[in-house]
Enzyme design. Structure first.
Site, mmCIF file in Angstrom:
data_model
loop_
_atom_site.group_PDB
_atom_site.id
_atom_site.type_symbol
_atom_site.label_atom_id
_atom_site.label_comp_id
_atom_site.label_asym_id
_atom_site.label_seq_id
_atom_site.Cartn_x
_atom_site.Cartn_y
_atom_site.Cartn_z
ATOM 1 N N HIS A 1 -0.697 -0.562 5.073
ATOM 2 C CA HIS A 1 -1.200 0.809 5.223
ATOM 3 C C HIS A 1 -0.709 1.437 6.533
ATOM 4 O O HIS A 1 -0.300 2.598 6.554
ATOM 5 C CB HIS A 1 -2.726 0.810 5.202
ATOM 6 C CG HIS A 1 -3.331 2.118 5.613
ATOM 7 N ND1 HIS A 1 -3.303 3.246 4.814
ATOM 8 C CD2 HIS A 1 -3.952 2.489 6.770
ATOM 9 C CE1 HIS A 1 -3.894 4.243 5.451
ATOM 10 N NE2 HIS A 1 -4.292 3.808 6.627
ATOM 11 N N ASP B 1 -3.064 -2.805 -2.662
ATOM 12 C CA ASP B 1 -4.163 -1.928 -2.263
ATOM 13 C C ASP B 1 -3.959 -0.551 -2.874
ATOM 14 O O ASP B 1 -2.864 -0.185 -3.297
ATOM 15 C CB ASP B 1 -4.228 -1.832 -0.739
ATOM 16 C CG ASP B 1 -5.607 -1.416 -0.255
ATOM 17 O OD1 ASP B 1 -6.444 -1.047 -1.098
ATOM 18 O OD2 ASP B 1 -5.844 -1.442 0.967
ATOM 19 N N ASP C 1 0.857 -1.190 0.000
ATOM 20 C CA ASP C 1 0.000 0.000 0.000
ATOM 21 C C ASP C 1 0.889 1.235 0.000
ATOM 22 O O ASP C 1 2.062 1.161 0.408
ATOM 23 C CB ASP C 1 -0.938 0.014 1.204
ATOM 24 C CG ASP C 1 -2.118 0.964 0.998
ATOM 25 O OD1 ASP C 1 -2.235 1.532 -0.099
ATOM 26 O OD2 ASP C 1 -2.920 1.130 1.932
ATOM 27 N N GLU D 1 9.974 4.612 -11.091
ATOM 28 C CA GLU D 1 9.571 3.214 -11.112
ATOM 29 C C GLU D 1 9.630 2.617 -9.713
ATOM 30 O O GLU D 1 10.371 3.066 -8.845
ATOM 31 C CB GLU D 1 10.493 2.419 -12.052
ATOM 32 C CG GLU D 1 10.459 2.895 -13.500
ATOM 33 C CD GLU D 1 9.150 2.553 -14.186
ATOM 34 O OE1 GLU D 1 8.378 1.776 -13.621
ATOM 35 O OE2 GLU D 1 8.897 3.081 -15.279
#
Length: 880
Positions: A855, A720, A650, A688
Site C-alpha cells: 500500500h 489486499d 495492493d 488484465e
C-alpha cells in the site's frame, strides 16, 4: 457552466451540461381505481402469446430506481427483474465457470474452499469466549418459505394494479403475511392447491382478470431466496422505527448531534445484513455514523465568494465537483459531476404529464420548501452507466440551497481538533457498542407491528449478542539485535514505543549523506544531525558527518538545483528539512530521488523537530526509517517455514491519470521475511493484471535466487483491497494470472506450492471479550474461525492490533487458493507473525506487513511519482 470556468478547472468535469429541459421522473400516470372481487360467470379468454419484453435487469433496477419524483430525472421507474430472479440458477462457484453471470454472486457466495480442508478451525492457543455483533435469526421447526409465480390474464403492466387485484384475496386465501413484487409471491404457508386460480374485476373498464398462483419452489431458511426476502423484510422493519435509508445504511435523523464549532452534524445509524453463516442465518449489525455539514452547499458558496470573489468559479468547482451531497427532503445522496451556472431555480422542466413547472414551484408544491435565492446555480448529477441502461439519460439538477455535503474532506481530516471532536461521538468503546446493539434489537422486537409481522412469518431474532468460542494464539518473541530475543506484553501488542537503546537486527552505516534545509531552518537541521549521532551508537548504527546545504529559499526549483549539484553516485541518503507541508514540493523531491536520480530520501517537516523535549524520540524514529531505506532490518520474529516467499499486493488509483491504477507488489527475500523486493505495475480499466505481474514476479524470483541460491518452494500471496463483489473476478481471473506468472518466471520445471489469501479490512464484524458482566476488546492474537465464518470459504478473523480508544476492528482473511499443504493453524499463525514486521510502527498492525508495504508503495507512486521507481531501489524500503 461557462467554457472559461470549465477550462480553468483543468478538465475535471465529466462533460458539459445538457441544455435541453430536464424531465421529471416518468412515473406512471396516477389513476383512481376501485378494486373489487367479483365472481365471473365465465373465465376471461386466454392471454395472447405476446406478453411484452421482460423488465430491465440489473442490481439498480431491482432496487426500483427513484421512488420519489425528482426534477431532472427522465424515464419510467424501472420494474424489478423478477422473471430473471425466478429463473436464476445458483451455481457452485467453480473457477472454471468463467462465463457465469455476475448477478449470481449477489445471492450466493463463491465457493473457494479447497477440497482438502475438511475442518478449517485451528487448535493452537488458549480458548477465549467472546461476543460477536450478530443476532441469530430463529425459525419455527420444519419452517419453509413458499414461492409462487403469479400470472395475470389479460396481461397487466402496472405493479400497483397487480398488487391491488391480488390483495383483494388476502383475507380469504393468502392471509396478511406475504411478500409480493409484481410477479413473485412469497408466503409462510402452503396453499391447498399446487395451482390456484382466482378472478378479480377492474372497475374502470369492468374487465375480468384471471389470476393464476402457481407454486414454484419450497425454500428452506438456508436458501439464497430466503436471505433476499429476509433482508427486504428487515429494511421494512427499520422504516417502522423511523430509520431513514441514506445510501446503503439506515440512520435516525431525529438523534443527530450538532457540532456547531465546526459546522458539522453526526447522524447515528446502523449497518445491517442478514446472511447465511457457518451453521445458521445471522443478522450482522454494527453502529454507523453519517457526517454531514450543518450548513448548505449554498452557504459554503457564499463564504467562498466573500473570501475571494475573483477566483470564485474555480474554487467552487474544485470544492464541490466530485463530492457527495445529501438532499434532506428525501434523504438521497448524489455525486456532483458539474455545476450549471446558466440555470437557476426559476428555470422550468417538463413534468410527466407534459406540463412545465419551475424548480422553485416544484419544491414548494411537492415538499413545502420555499427557495430563497432565485439566482443560485444548479448542481448537476449525471446518470451512471446502470442508469443509462435503464433508460435514464438526462442529468439530475439539484439546488445548492437544499443540499449538504457528506463526509470529511482531506483538509478537515488533517485538522486534529475537528477529528478529536468528531471522535467523541463516533469512537464508541466495546461496552457502549454492545449495549447499543442490544438495545437496537430489543427495540425491534418490542415494536408491536414488527412483532406481529414476524409472528406471521414465524421468525424471531434472538435478543442477545452471539457467543463464540475464540482462541488466543501464543505470543511471539521479538528479535532485536543479532542474538537478542525479547518477550513483549501481548495485551499491549506494543513492545517498544521508544526504540532508544534497542539494537537493530541488521544495522547499516550512514557515511555519505546530504542534508538540505533553508537558512531559517538550518539550526533545526544541525540539532537533528547531532541527535541522530547520539541515537545511532546505542542502536548499532554509525552516523558520519553529512554534507549540510543551506538553501536561499524554499522554492521547488531551489531544492532540485541543490540536489543535482550535491548528489553523487556514492550518496547513500538525502534528508530534506522543509519549512511546511507542500504536496508539490514533496512530489518534486520524491520524483527526483526515486526516478531521475535514484537515492533513498527522507523528507522532514521543520515543525516535527522543533520541540526540544521530543527531539530524541523523533530522531529515533527517523533513524529507524533511515535504516530501513538503506536495506537494514530492525526486528524479526521466528519463521519456522523454510524456502518461503510471501507476497503482498495492493492497488491505489493514480491521481494524475483518470482510469489508471497502480499495483504495488512486495515480495520477501530472506528466511526471516524482513527484506523485501518491490515493483509496481500500472493498469487501466478493463486491463488484465497479467503482463505487469509477470514482470514483478520475474524480478522478485530472480532477486530471491540471488540472495538464497534457490527458488522458494512455497509462495503465499496476500491480496489486499478486494471486496466481496470483486471476489469472483479475483478468483477467476487474477488467481490464474498469478499462478501462470509465477510459474513462467521460474522456468518450465518450476512448480512451487502457492496460496492466495484475500485480506479485507473494511468489514462490519466486531468482537467483544467477556469480562464478567462487562465487555472489552479482545487481546491481540485472537482468532475467530467458527460460527461467523462462511461454510463455502476457507476463512478466519484475526485481531492483531491493540487499541486504547474505541472498539478494535478485526481483519478478515479468506484463503481462496491453497496448494501449500499447510494446516489452518499454520496459516493463522503466519498471518499474525507478519503483522509484527511493519517497521513504521513498533507494534502489531491490522494487516500483514507485505500488504502494508504494498500500500505504501502504490500510494507513493499514485500520489507523487506517477512513474515506475528506479529498479536500483527495488531491494530497499525506500517508500516508507
Amino acid at each position: 457552466m461557462s467554457g472559461r470556468a470549465r477550462g480553468r478547472a483543468r478538465g475535471r468535469a465529466r462533460g458539459g451540461t445538457d441544455q435541453q429541459q430536464a424531465r421529471r421522473p416518468g412515473e406512471e400516470a396516477q389513476r383512481t381505481e376501485v378494486y373489487s372481487r367479483e365472481a365471473a360467470a365465465a373465465p376471461p379468454p386466454p392471454a395472447g402469446a405476446g406478453a411484452g419484453p421482460p423488465p430491465a435487469s440489473g442490481r439498480a433496477s431491482y432496487r426500483g430506481g427513484a421512488k420519489e419524483p425528482r426534477p431532472g430525472m427522465a424515464g419510467e421507474v424501472p420494474r424489478p427483474p423478477v422473471e430473471e430472479i425466478a429463473s436464476m440458477s445458483i451455481g457452485t462457484g467453480d473457477a472454471s465457470e468463467v462465463g457465469r453471470k455476475r448477478s449470481d454472486f449477489r445471492y450466493t457466495d463463491l465457493n473457494t474452499r479447497p477440497a482438502h480442508i475438511a475442518d478449517k478451525r485451528g487448535t493452537s492457543g488458549r480458548p477465549m469466549p467472546v461476543l460477536a455483533n450478530f443476532f441469530r435469526l430463529e425459525t419455527a421447526p420444519d419452517w419453509m418459505l413458499y414461492q409462487y409465480h403469479v400470472d395475470f390474464n389479460p396481461t397487466i403492466d402496472s405493479r400497483r394494479l397487480k398488487n391491488g387485484l391480488l390483495m383483494s384475496h388476502i383475507e380469504s386465501l393468502l392471509g396478511n403475511t406475504r411478500a409480493f413484487d409484481g410477479m413473485i409471491l412469497y408466503l409462510p404457508r402452503k396453499l391447498p392447491q399446487q395451482t390456484t386460480e382466482v378472478y378479480s374485476t377492474r372497475n374502470y373498464d369492468s374487465v375480468q382478470i384471471r389470476i393464476t398462483i402457481t407454486l414454484t419452489n419450497e425454500l428452506p431458511p438456508t436458501s439464497p431466496q430466503f436471505i433476499q426476502v429476509a433482508n427486504i423484510l428487515f429494511r421494512k422493519y427499520l422504516s417502522m422505527i423511523n430509520m431513514k435509508q441514506i445510501g446503503r445504511h439506515y440512520f435516525n435523523p431525529t438523534l443527530s448531534i450538532d457540532i456547531p464549532r465546526h459546522k458539522l452534524q453526526v447522524m447515528p445509524g446502523f449497518t445491517t445484513s442478514i446472511l447465511q453463516y457457518e451453521t445458521s442465518v445471522l443478522l450482522g449489525a454494527d453502529i454507523a455514523h453519517k457526517i454531514l455539514r450543518s450548513d448548505t452547499v449554498l452557504d459554503i458558496m457564499y463564504a467562498i465568494y466573500e473570501q475571494d470573489n475573483r477566483n470564485f468559479y474555480d474554487k467552487v468547482f474544485k470544492k464541490f465537483v466530485g463530492s457527495i451531497v445529501l438532499t434532506r427532503y428525501n434523504n438521497k445522496t448524489y455525486r456532483v459531476d458539474d455545476i450549471d451556472w446558466d440555470k437557476n431555480p426559476l428555470d422550468t422542466f417538463k413534468m410527466s404529464d407534459g406540463s412545465q413547472i419551475t424548480y422553485k414551484e416544484y419544491y414548494k408544491k411537492s415538499y413545502e420548501i420555499t427557495v430563497t435565492d432565485d439566482k443560485q446555480p444548479l448542481l448537476v448529477s449525471k446518470p451512471k452507466k446502470s442508469d443509462i441502461r435503464r433508460g435514464q439519460t438526462e442529468p439530475i439538477y439539484l439546488l445548492p440551497e437544499l443540499c449538504t455535503l457528506t463526509g470529511l474532506s482531506e483538509e478537515v481530516r488533517a485538522d486534529f481538533n475537528v477529528m478529536k471532536d468528531v471522535a467523541t461521538h463516533t469512537r464508541i468503546g466495546p461496552e457502549g457498542r454492545s449495549k447499543q446493539l442490544t438495545a437496537f434489537i430489543n427495540q425491534l422486537n418490542a415494536e408491536p407491528k414488527i412483532a406481529e409481522d414476524m409472528r406471521g412469518w414465524r421468525l424471531r431474532f434472538q435478543p442477545q449478542l452471539l457467543p463464540i468460542q475464540a482462541r488466543v494464539v501464543p505470543q511471539e518473541k521479538i528479535r532485536q539485535g543479532r542474538d537478542a530475543e525479547v518477550h513483549y506484553k501481548q495485551e499491549d501488542a506494543d513492545w517498544s514505543r521508544d526504540m532508544r537503546g534497542k539494537h537493530l537486527l541488521v544495522p547499516v552505516s550512514l557515511e555519505n549523506w546530504v542534508v538540505l534545509s533553508t537558512q531559517r531552518d538550518s539550526p533545526l537541521a544541525q540539532d537533528l544531525v547531532q541527535t541522530l549521532g547520539r541515537v545511532g551508537p546505542p542502536m548499532g548504527m554509525n552516523f558520519s558527518k553529512p554534507l549540510m546545504c543551506q538553501l536561499q529559499n524554499d522554492r521547488n526549483e531551489t531544492y532540485l538545483q541543490y540536489l543535482r549539484q550535491n548528489i553523487t553516485e556514492h550518496t547513500q541518503m538525502v534528508i530534506c528539512l522543509c519549512p511546511n507541508i507542500k504536496k508539490d514540493r514533496y512530489d518534486a523531491i520524491k520524483k527526483f530521488c526515486c526516478v531521475e536520480h535514484p537515492v533513498p530520501s527522507q523528507v522532514v517537516v521543520a515543525r516535527t523537530v522543533s520541540k526540544k523535549q521530543m527531539l530524541m524520540s523523533v530522531a529515533t524514529k527517523i533513524a529507524i526509517q533511515l535504516n530501513c531505506k538503506l536495506g537494514g532490518e530492525v526486528w524479526a520474529v521466528e519463521i519456522p517455514l523454510k524456502d518461503l516467499m510471501v507476497v503482498g499486493i495492493d492497488c491505489y488509483h493514480d491521481s494524475a491519470k483518470k482510469g489508471r491504477s497502480v499495483g504495488g507488489v512486495i515480495a520477501s527475500l530472506n528466511p526471516l521475511l524482513t527484506r523485501y523486493y518491490s515493483r509496481c505495475t500500472f493498469q487501466h480499466n478493463m486491463q488484465e493484471l497479467m503482463d505487469g505481474l509477470k514482470i514483478c514476479m520475474n524480478g522478485a524470483l530472480k532477486k530471491f535466487h540471488e540472495v538464497n541460491n534457490t527458488l522458494p518452494e512455497k509462495i503465499i500471496v496476500y491480496r489486499d483491497g478486494v471486496g466481496d463483489g470483486q471476489l469472483p473476478a479475483v478468483y477467476e481471473h487474477e488467481v490464474p494470472q498469478m499462478i501462470q506468472a509465477i510459474k513462467k518466471s521460474g522456468g518450465a520445471e518450476y512448480e512451487p506450492k502457492i496460496a492466495v489469501v484475500i485480506v479485507k479490512k473494511r468489514i462490519n464484524a466486531r468482537f467483544f471479550a467477556r469480562n464478567g458482566p462487562n465487555t472489552g476488546n479482545p487481546m491481540p492474537g485472537t482468532v475467530i474461525d467458527s460460527e461467523v465464518t462462511k461454510p463455502e470459504w476457507y476463512d478466519f478473523f484475526l485481531i492483531s492490533q491493540s487499541v486504547r480508544q474505541g472498539t478494535v476492528s478485526p481483519t478478515h482473511y479468506n484463503i481462496i487458493w491453497d496448494k501449500t499443504g499447510l494446516k489452518p493453524d499454520h496459516m493463522q499463525r503466519l498471518a499474525y507473525k507478519l503483522t509484527h514486521l511493519y517497521y513504521n510502527w513498533p507494534g502489531t498492525i491490522r494487516v500483514p506487513a507485505p500488504c502494508q508495504y504494498a500500500h505504501k508503495l502504490a500510494f507513493l507512486v499514485g500520489q507523487s511519482l506517477h512513474k515506475d521507481p528506479s529498479p536500483s531501489l527495488s531491494d530497499k524500503l525506500f517508500f516508507l
